[in-house]
Design a protein around this motif. Structure first.
Motif, PDB file in Angstrom:
ATOM      1  N   GLU A 106     -14.820  77.988 124.966  1.00  0.00           N
ATOM      2  CA  GLU A 106     -15.952  78.868 125.247  1.00  0.00           C
ATOM      3  C   GLU A 106     -16.239  79.819 124.093  1.00  0.00           C
ATOM      4  OE1 GLU A 106     -15.618  81.006 128.927  1.00  0.00           O
ATOM      5  OE2 GLU A 106     -15.110  79.196 130.047  1.00  0.00           O
ATOM      6  N   GLU A 107     -15.205  80.350 123.475  1.00  0.00           N
ATOM      7  CA  GLU A 107     -15.357  81.374 122.440  1.00  0.00           C
ATOM      8  C   GLU A 107     -15.727  80.815 121.069  1.00  0.00           C
ATOM      9  OE1 GLU A 107     -15.102  84.663 122.890  1.00  0.00           O
ATOM     10  OE2 GLU A 107     -14.120  84.802 124.827  1.00  0.00           O
ATOM     11  N   MET A 108     -15.183  79.673 120.715  1.00  0.00           N
ATOM     12  CA  MET A 108     -15.315  79.173 119.353  1.00  0.00           C
ATOM     13  C   MET A 108     -16.729  78.843 118.908  1.00  0.00           C
ATOM     14  SD  MET A 108     -12.607  79.378 117.514  1.00  0.00           S
ATOM     15  CE  MET A 108     -12.607  81.021 118.217  1.00  0.00           C
ATOM     16  N   PRO A 109     -17.609  78.314 119.755  1.00  0.00           N
ATOM     17  CA  PRO A 109     -18.956  78.042 119.245  1.00  0.00           C
ATOM     18  C   PRO A 109     -19.646  79.283 118.659  1.00  0.00           C
ATOM     19  CG  PRO A 109     -18.625  76.864 121.285  1.00  0.00           C
ATOM     20  CD  PRO A 109     -17.427  77.777 121.109  1.00  0.00           C
ATOM     21  N   SER A 110     -19.532  80.423 119.309  1.00  0.00           N
ATOM     22  CA  SER A 110     -20.185  81.628 118.765  1.00  0.00           C
ATOM     23  C   SER A 110     -19.478  82.117 117.505  1.00  0.00           C
ATOM     24  CB  SER A 110     -20.261  82.732 119.820  1.00  0.00           C
ATOM     25  OG  SER A 110     -18.972  83.177 120.164  1.00  0.00           O
ATOM     26  N   VAL A 111     -18.155  82.012 117.466  1.00  0.00           N
ATOM     27  CA  VAL A 111     -17.424  82.416 116.258  1.00  0.00           C
ATOM     28  C   VAL A 111     -17.801  81.509 115.092  1.00  0.00           C
ATOM     29  CG1 VAL A 111     -15.125  82.634 115.204  1.00  0.00           C
ATOM     30  CG2 VAL A 111     -15.502  83.454 117.540  1.00  0.00           C
ATOM     31  N   ILE A 112     -17.865  80.227 115.331  1.00  0.00           N
ATOM     32  CA  ILE A 112     -18.213  79.284 114.275  1.00  0.00           C
ATOM     33  C   ILE A 112     -19.664  79.481 113.820  1.00  0.00           C
ATOM     34  CG2 ILE A 112     -18.575  76.822 113.778  1.00  0.00           C
ATOM     35  CD1 ILE A 112     -16.021  76.358 115.526  1.00  0.00           C
ATOM     36  N   GLU A 113     -20.543  79.780 114.754  1.00  0.00           N
ATOM     37  CA  GLU A 113     -21.934  80.060 114.380  1.00  0.00           C
ATOM     38  C   GLU A 113     -22.014  81.290 113.474  1.00  0.00           C
ATOM     39  OE1 GLU A 113     -26.157  81.302 116.472  1.00  0.00           O
ATOM     40  OE2 GLU A 113     -24.616  80.341 117.691  1.00  0.00           O
ATOM     41  N   LEU A 114     -21.272  82.330 113.820  1.00  0.00           N
ATOM     42  CA  LEU A 114     -21.272  83.537 112.989  1.00  0.00           C
ATOM     43  C   LEU A 114     -20.602  83.281 111.638  1.00  0.00           C
ATOM     44  CD1 LEU A 114     -20.541  86.145 115.774  1.00  0.00           C
ATOM     45  CD2 LEU A 114     -22.623  86.003 114.367  1.00  0.00           C
ATOM     46  N   TYR A 115     -19.555  82.451 111.634  1.00  0.00           N
ATOM     47  CA  TYR A 115     -18.936  82.095 110.360  1.00  0.00           C
ATOM     48  C   TYR A 115     -19.929  81.325 109.488  1.00  0.00           C
ATOM     49  CZ  TYR A 115     -16.252  79.991 106.718  1.00  0.00           C
ATOM     50  OH  TYR A 115     -15.827  79.601 105.480  1.00  0.00           O
ATOM     51  N   SER A 116     -20.646  80.395 110.085  1.00  0.00           N
ATOM     52  CA  SER A 116     -21.636  79.621 109.347  1.00  0.00           C
ATOM     53  C   SER A 116     -22.709  80.540 108.764  1.00  0.00           C
ATOM     54  CB  SER A 116     -22.268  78.582 110.264  1.00  0.00           C
ATOM     55  OG  SER A 116     -23.272  77.873 109.587  1.00  0.00           O
ATOM     56  N   ASP A 117     -23.150  81.497 109.554  1.00  0.00           N
ATOM     57  CA  ASP A 117     -24.148  82.465 109.105  1.00  0.00           C
ATOM     58  C   ASP A 117     -23.613  83.275 107.918  1.00  0.00           C
ATOM     59  OD1 ASP A 117     -26.696  83.619 109.363  1.00  0.00           O
ATOM     60  OD2 ASP A 117     -25.908  85.245 110.608  1.00  0.00           O
ATOM     61  N   PHE A 118     -22.360  83.717 108.024  1.00  0.00           N
ATOM     62  CA  PHE A 118     -21.726  84.449 106.925  1.00  0.00           C
ATOM     63  C   PHE A 118     -21.588  83.554 105.696  1.00  0.00           C
ATOM     64  CE2 PHE A 118     -17.549  85.278 104.855  1.00  0.00           C
ATOM     65  CZ  PHE A 118     -17.915  86.421 104.161  1.00  0.00           C
ATOM     66  N   HIS A 119     -21.084  82.362 105.892  1.00  0.00           N
ATOM     67  CA  HIS A 119     -20.851  81.429 104.787  1.00  0.00           C
ATOM     68  C   HIS A 119     -22.152  81.119 104.042  1.00  0.00           C
ATOM     69  CE1 HIS A 119     -19.929  77.510 102.890  1.00  0.00           C
ATOM     70  NE2 HIS A 119     -18.739  78.050 102.731  1.00  0.00           N
ATOM     71  N   THR A 120     -23.230  80.952 104.789  1.00  0.00           N
ATOM     72  CA  THR A 120     -24.535  80.674 104.194  1.00  0.00           C
ATOM     73  C   THR A 120     -25.008  81.829 103.319  1.00  0.00           C
ATOM     74  OG1 THR A 120     -25.107  79.256 106.048  1.00  0.00           O
ATOM     75  CG2 THR A 120     -26.946  80.083 104.744  1.00  0.00           C
ATOM     76  N   SER A 121     -24.609  83.046 103.651  1.00  0.00           N
ATOM     77  CA  SER A 121     -25.038  84.213 102.885  1.00  0.00           C
ATOM     78  C   SER A 121     -24.285  84.351 101.556  1.00  0.00           C
ATOM     79  CB  SER A 121     -24.861  85.494 103.711  1.00  0.00           C
ATOM     80  OG  SER A 121     -23.496  85.880 103.784  1.00  0.00           O
ATOM     81  N   LEU A 122     -23.211  83.605 101.385  1.00  0.00           N
ATOM     82  CA  LEU A 122     -22.406  83.705 100.170  1.00  0.00           C
ATOM     83  C   LEU A 122     -23.007  82.889  99.034  1.00  0.00           C
ATOM     84  CD1 LEU A 122     -18.832  83.238 101.698  1.00  0.00           C
ATOM     85  CD2 LEU A 122     -20.004  85.396 101.189  1.00  0.00           C
ATOM     86  N   ASN A 123     -22.774  83.354  97.809  1.00  0.00           N
ATOM     87  CA  ASN A 123     -23.165  82.539  96.660  1.00  0.00           C
ATOM     88  C   ASN A 123     -22.028  81.564  96.339  1.00  0.00           C
ATOM     89  OD1 ASN A 123     -21.227  83.838  94.908  1.00  0.00           O
ATOM     90  ND2 ASN A 123     -22.681  85.529  94.615  1.00  0.00           N
ATOM     91  N   GLN A 124     -22.254  80.669  95.418  1.00  0.00           N
ATOM     92  CA  GLN A 124     -21.273  79.630  95.118  1.00  0.00           C
ATOM     93  C   GLN A 124     -19.935  80.212  94.658  1.00  0.00           C
ATOM     94  OE1 GLN A 124     -21.499  76.496  95.933  1.00  0.00           O
ATOM     95  NE2 GLN A 124     -19.441  76.097  95.175  1.00  0.00           N
ATOM     96  N   SER A 125     -19.994  81.231  93.844  1.00  0.00           N
ATOM     97  CA  SER A 125     -18.759  81.856  93.358  1.00  0.00           C
ATOM     98  C   SER A 125     -17.955  82.462  94.513  1.00  0.00           C
ATOM     99  CB  SER A 125     -19.104  82.942  92.329  1.00  0.00           C
ATOM    100  OG  SER A 125     -17.953  83.644  91.949  1.00  0.00           O
ATOM    101  N   GLN A 126     -18.628  83.111  95.429  1.00  0.00           N
ATOM    102  CA  GLN A 126     -17.955  83.688  96.587  1.00  0.00           C
ATOM    103  C   GLN A 126     -17.358  82.597  97.478  1.00  0.00           C
ATOM    104  OE1 GLN A 126     -21.406  85.947  97.811  1.00  0.00           O
ATOM    105  NE2 GLN A 126     -20.278  87.871  97.538  1.00  0.00           N
ATOM    106  N   ARG A 127     -18.085  81.490  97.629  1.00  0.00           N
ATOM    107  CA  ARG A 127     -17.547  80.379  98.423  1.00  0.00           C
ATOM    108  C   ARG A 127     -16.280  79.815  97.788  1.00  0.00           C
ATOM    109  NH1 ARG A 127     -23.306  78.172  98.854  1.00  0.00           N
ATOM    110  NH2 ARG A 127     -24.067  79.282 100.685  1.00  0.00           N
TER     111      ARG A 127
END
Length: 129
Positions: A89-110
């Motif tokens: 139940e919890e992981m889909p929202s956590v993964i969605e927020l992680y994806s949102d965060f990850h998308t905001s990073l530049n290549q060097s940060q990734r």
């Protein structure tokens, strides 16, 4: 895999705070990224707290079930699976927020994030042996 490994095991919980601090410090996040990261942390901590509470309640239920004169295998299996159901139940929202965060990073940060993950994995492998 990352989230399951970090949230799934009790003895790793104290490491997640350090991991979040290290990520925030090493990646030099701008304000937009910091908001995304804070949202991820809030969801992560909520999921972790819920899981700890559920595990505690589950352990109490199992203890009483194991002290019963007869064992109901189906009921024990249901109770044993409660933490996994919580993760589901919890992981889909956590993964969605992680994806949102990850998308905001530049290549060097990734790349830095991946390097931190590898360091964590190496350190954890050493602790397990």
């Amino acid at each position: 895999m990352l989230f399951h490994k970090l949230i799934g095991w009790h003895h790793r919980h104290h490491h997640t705070g350090r991991i979040f601090r290290r990520i925030s410090r090493k990646l030099t996040l701008d304000e937009y990224q910091q908001v995304k990261f804070e949202n991820l942390q809030i969801a992560w901590n909520r999921a972790r707290t819920n899981l700890q509470k559920i595990r505690s309640e589950r352990d109490e239920m199992l203890e009483s079930m194991l002290n019963a004169p007869t064992i109901n295998q189906d009921e024990i299996l249901r109770v044993v699976n409660i933490p996994q159901l919580s993760l589901n139940e919890e992981m889909p929202s956590v993964i969605e927020l992680y994806s949102d965060f990850h998308t905001s990073l530049n290549q060097s940060q990734r790349e830095q994030l991946l390097m931190l993950w590898h360091k964590y994995q190496q350190k954890w492998q050493g602790c397990r042996q």
